[in-house]
Design an enzyme around this catalytic site. Structure first.
Site, PDB file in Angstrom:
ATOM      1  N   GLU A  94      86.254 -12.555   4.849  1.00 39.76           N
ATOM      2  CA  GLU A  94      86.384 -13.966   5.185  1.00 39.76           C
ATOM      3  C   GLU A  94      87.566 -14.669   4.325  1.00 39.76           C
ATOM      4  O   GLU A  94      87.658 -14.372   3.325  1.00 39.76           O
ATOM      5  CB  GLU A  94      85.172 -14.585   4.945  1.00 39.76           C
ATOM      6  CG  GLU A  94      84.070 -14.137   5.929  1.00 39.76           C
ATOM      7  CD  GLU A  94      82.942 -14.926   5.537  1.00 39.76           C
ATOM      8  OE1 GLU A  94      82.725 -16.018   4.912  1.00 39.76           O
ATOM      9  OE2 GLU A  94      81.658 -14.246   6.025  1.00 39.76           O
ATOM     10  N   CYS A 115      90.759 -20.606   0.592  1.00 42.12           N
ATOM     11  CA  CYS A 115      89.665 -19.758  -0.246  1.00 42.12           C
ATOM     12  C   CYS A 115      89.878 -18.362   0.192  1.00 42.12           C
ATOM     13  O   CYS A 115      89.515 -17.993   1.303  1.00 42.12           O
ATOM     14  CB  CYS A 115      88.614 -20.581   0.043  1.00 42.12           C
ATOM     15  SG  CYS A 115      86.980 -19.765  -0.676  1.00 42.12           S
ATOM     16  N   CYS A 122      79.860  -7.847  -2.590  1.00 42.50           N
ATOM     17  CA  CYS A 122      79.766  -8.062  -4.139  1.00 42.50           C
ATOM     18  C   CYS A 122      78.621  -7.416  -4.908  1.00 42.50           C
ATOM     19  O   CYS A 122      77.583  -7.041  -4.402  1.00 42.50           O
ATOM     20  CB  CYS A 122      79.733  -9.672  -4.390  1.00 42.50           C
ATOM     21  SG  CYS A 122      79.985 -10.084  -6.328  1.00 42.50           S
ATOM     22  N   CYS A 126      73.872 -12.307  -7.073  1.00 43.31           N
ATOM     23  CA  CYS A 126      73.405 -13.508  -7.507  1.00 43.31           C
ATOM     24  C   CYS A 126      72.285 -13.875  -6.367  1.00 43.31           C
ATOM     25  O   CYS A 126      72.616 -13.455  -4.960  1.00 43.31           O
ATOM     26  CB  CYS A 126      74.662 -14.731  -7.580  1.00 43.31           C
ATOM     27  SG  CYS A 126      75.508 -14.343  -8.738  1.00 43.31           S
ATOM     28  N   CYS A 129      73.283 -15.904  -2.979  1.00 43.36           N
ATOM     29  CA  CYS A 129      74.649 -15.929  -2.355  1.00 43.36           C
ATOM     30  C   CYS A 129      74.778 -14.772  -1.123  1.00 43.36           C
ATOM     31  O   CYS A 129      74.037 -13.633  -1.382  1.00 43.36           O
ATOM     32  CB  CYS A 129      75.574 -15.374  -3.383  1.00 43.36           C
ATOM     33  SG  CYS A 129      77.222 -15.073  -2.881  1.00 43.36           S
ATOM     34  N   GLY A 169      83.261 -11.807  -3.066  1.00 44.28           N
ATOM     35  CA  GLY A 169      83.685 -10.877  -4.067  1.00 44.28           C
ATOM     36  C   GLY A 169      83.669 -11.754  -5.644  1.00 44.28           C
ATOM     37  O   GLY A 169      83.831 -12.691  -5.660  1.00 44.28           O
ATOM     38  N   GLU A 170      83.807 -10.656  -6.341  1.00 42.83           N
ATOM     39  CA  GLU A 170      83.975 -11.211  -7.917  1.00 42.83           C
ATOM     40  C   GLU A 170      85.446 -10.768  -8.349  1.00 42.83           C
ATOM     41  O   GLU A 170      85.809  -9.643  -8.674  1.00 42.83           O
ATOM     42  CB  GLU A 170      83.043 -10.479  -8.995  1.00 42.83           C
ATOM     43  CG  GLU A 170      83.051 -10.806 -10.234  1.00 42.83           C
ATOM     44  CD  GLU A 170      83.514 -12.167 -10.702  1.00 42.83           C
ATOM     45  OE1 GLU A 170      82.623 -13.132 -10.572  1.00 42.83           O
ATOM     46  OE2 GLU A 170      84.541 -12.407 -11.568  1.00 42.83           O
ATOM     47  N   SER A 201      87.593 -18.237  -9.636  1.00 39.03           N
ATOM     48  CA  SER A 201      86.217 -18.484 -10.147  1.00 39.03           C
ATOM     49  C   SER A 201      85.543 -17.273 -10.432  1.00 39.03           C
ATOM     50  O   SER A 201      85.865 -16.171  -9.656  1.00 39.03           O
ATOM     51  CB  SER A 201      85.671 -18.950  -8.571  1.00 39.03           C
ATOM     52  OG  SER A 201      84.258 -19.186  -8.825  1.00 39.03           O
ATOM     53  N   SER A 224      81.373 -20.307 -12.033  1.00 40.00           N
ATOM     54  CA  SER A 224      80.194 -20.337 -11.237  1.00 40.00           C
ATOM     55  C   SER A 224      78.873 -20.442 -12.231  1.00 40.00           C
ATOM     56  O   SER A 224      78.500 -19.331 -12.554  1.00 40.00           O
ATOM     57  CB  SER A 224      79.957 -19.251 -10.404  1.00 40.00           C
ATOM     58  OG  SER A 224      80.716 -19.439  -9.387  1.00 40.00           O
ATOM     59  N   LEU A 225      78.629 -21.494 -12.816  1.00 43.41           N
ATOM     60  CA  LEU A 225      77.589 -21.643 -13.695  1.00 43.41           C
ATOM     61  C   LEU A 225      76.280 -21.775 -13.054  1.00 43.41           C
ATOM     62  O   LEU A 225      75.387 -20.773 -13.562  1.00 43.41           O
ATOM     63  CB  LEU A 225      77.945 -23.049 -14.533  1.00 43.41           C
ATOM     64  CG  LEU A 225      77.324 -22.921 -15.946  1.00 43.41           C
ATOM     65  CD1 LEU A 225      77.969 -22.055 -16.841  1.00 43.41           C
ATOM     66  CD2 LEU A 225      77.473 -24.346 -16.570  1.00 43.41           C
ATOM     67  N   HIS A 226      75.828 -22.468 -12.360  1.00 39.90           N
ATOM     68  CA  HIS A 226      74.532 -22.587 -11.639  1.00 39.90           C
ATOM     69  C   HIS A 226      73.379 -22.819 -12.402  1.00 39.90           C
ATOM     70  O   HIS A 226      72.478 -22.771 -11.818  1.00 39.90           O
ATOM     71  CB  HIS A 226      74.586 -21.253 -10.491  1.00 39.90           C
ATOM     72  CG  HIS A 226      75.646 -21.299  -9.918  1.00 39.90           C
ATOM     73  ND1 HIS A 226      76.621 -22.377  -9.189  1.00 39.90           N
ATOM     74  CD2 HIS A 226      76.401 -20.323  -9.179  1.00 39.90           C
ATOM     75  CE1 HIS A 226      77.396 -21.942  -8.522  1.00 39.90           C
ATOM     76  NE2 HIS A 226      77.271 -20.360  -8.727  1.00 39.90           N
ATOM     77  N   ASN A 300      73.907 -24.328   0.289  1.00 38.47           N
ATOM     78  CA  ASN A 300      74.061 -24.070   1.679  1.00 38.47           C
ATOM     79  C   ASN A 300      73.338 -23.003   2.026  1.00 38.47           C
ATOM     80  O   ASN A 300      73.155 -21.970   1.598  1.00 38.47           O
ATOM     81  CB  ASN A 300      75.651 -23.664   1.839  1.00 38.47           C
ATOM     82  CG  ASN A 300      76.035 -23.940   3.274  1.00 38.47           C
ATOM     83  OD1 ASN A 300      75.785 -25.026   3.897  1.00 38.47           O
ATOM     84  ND2 ASN A 300      76.881 -22.894   4.022  1.00 38.47           N
ATOM     85  N   CYS A 343      80.845 -18.464   1.761  1.00 31.30           N
ATOM     86  CA  CYS A 343      81.591 -17.390   2.087  1.00 31.30           C
ATOM     87  C   CYS A 343      80.630 -16.072   1.990  1.00 31.30           C
ATOM     88  O   CYS A 343      79.734 -15.973   1.187  1.00 31.30           O
ATOM     89  CB  CYS A 343      82.825 -17.015   1.167  1.00 31.30           C
ATOM     90  SG  CYS A 343      84.323 -17.412   1.894  1.00 31.30           S
TER      91      CYS A 343
END
Ligand code: SAH
Ligand code: SF4
Length: 371
Positions: A94, A115, A122, A126, A129, A169-170, A201, A224-226, A300, A343
């Protein structure tokens, strides 16, 4: 199966020059070919008419060309568009095009942000995600990363001004291909997008953050702290058990010092997980010494996952605490940006096998980390 030939969009200028020298072509052919690819956007060697026929034949015999195949475009009210591409081996990725996004990284109203994805799936698992739901499939090649931009520009007729590596992905787990793609995207001979307009990111691959800080380009970094404490991060991001917050913050300050740039912390707000006033205060303490900007993104919904976003009042209270502590923070409110924040979802709808949580695999434990 024999290896596929290299893709022309994966070559740096010196590599192309090296190939041409080896083929006995004069040096000026390098600039001509790069102009066809990135200037005129012609991907078909047979149409590169100022090249001699034998060189065109040699290029076709040696390199793949062409862009990822468009499978679906999903639009939204504010014209954010999500593109689903099929790659040469059938894998889906994507890419999201966000025309003007004042709420995303700044204020300029005419920025056109892309983006992009860096991997198929990935491995980092997480818990919130969609990208990691079906595990990790493979790294994208440099050509597949660059190809996302060229394909979206070809379909929209618009020029991208900013790139964020916030798709599937990372990116730092695919460091070499990432950096080569950034070189091509940034170079005047490539697509010429300024390094400060390219943001990577990461979920927190500390060793790669340091490497990224030490490379010469002024590329930007988002984390990406979260979660502002190890207990919260450990609960939703397995990477934190490998690189806990103290190490992550050290690497972030190394980046800020080396680049003399402030980075961005992303925080998806998930009800009952990371949305308390205590978390907001802890986050302010992490952001302040780095003068980091905080982007708050309401969670989301991902089909098959039970997390929910907090009420608007909770979101705003969280934002208020940060602002009161003097932290530059934004709360993403526009509906259209939801599409960018998740994504992996469009791909999941297409990949039937991955549509239930039963298929969720946390490959974190199985896949060796490259960092
Ligand atoms: N792997 C990198 C790059 C992907 S960025 C990273 O994690 O930073 C994708 C961004 O979307 C990340 O900040 C991720 O945390 C966020 N995201 C993932 N699932 C989401 C969801 N359901 N709602 C909102 N944001 C989400
Ligand atoms: Fe991977 Fe990033 Fe999603 Fe985590 S948030 S699973 S690192 S894409």
């Amino acid at each position: 199966m024999p290896d596929a030939p290299p893709h022309i969009l994966g070559l740096s200028r010196p590599e192309l020059a090296g190939f041409l020298a080896g083929a006995g072509a004069p040096a000026f052919r390098t600039a001509q070919i790069l102009d066809w690819l990135y200037g005129k956007r012609v991907m078909d060697f047979s149409k590169m008419l100022n090249l001699p026929a034998d060189l065109r034949g040699r290029l076709s015999a040696t390199f793949q060309a062409g862009l990822p195949e468009l499978v679906e475009v999903q639009g939204s009210d504010d014209t954010t568009r999500k593109f689903l591409f099929r790659l040469a081996d059938g894998q889906l990725v994507e890419t999201v095009f966000i025309p003007a996004s004042p709420a995303l990284y700044g204020d300029s109203s005419d920025r056109r942000t892309l983006c992009v994805s860096s991997q198929v799936g990935c491995a980092y698992g997480c818990k919130f995600c969609a990208s990691g739901l079906d595990g990790w499939k493979r790294n994208l090649t440099t050509a597949e990363i660059v190809g996302q931009l060229l394909a979206v520009e070809a379909h929209t007729g618009e020029r991208v001004s900013n790139i964020v590596f916030m798709g599937m992905g990372e990116p730092f787990a695919n460091y070499q291909n990432l950096m080569r793609a950034i070189e091509i995207l940034n170079s005047p001979w490539g697509t010429g997008i300024g390094a400060r307009k390219i943001t990577v990111s990461t979920s927190g691959l500390v060793t790669k953050i340091r490497e990224f800080a030490d490379q010469p380009l002024q590329t930007r970094l988002a984390i990406s702290l979260h979660g502002a404490t190890d207990d919260v991060r450990n609960r939703i991001m397995p990477i934190n058990t490998r690189f806990p917050l103290a190490q992550l913050m050290d690497a972030c300050s190394h980046y800020s010092l080396r680049k003399k740039q402030h980075l961005t912390f992303e925080l998806i707000l998930i009800a009952g997980v990371n949305d308390s006033p205590d978390q907001a205060r802890a986050l302010a303490k992490l952001a302040a010494p780095l003068r980091a900007k905080v982007n708050i993104i309401p969670y989301n919904t991902v089909q098959g996952l039970d997390w929910v976003r907090p009420d608007v009042a909770v979101q705003e209270a969280f934002l208020r605490i940060l602002l009161d502590q003097g932290i530059p923070a934004t709360l993403r409110r526009e509906k259209g940006h939801d599409i960018a924040a998740a994504c992996g979802q469009l791909r999941l709808r297409h990949a039937d096998a991955a549509s239930s949580t039963e298929t969720r695999k946390n490959l974190f434990a199985q896949t060796p980390l490259t960092a």
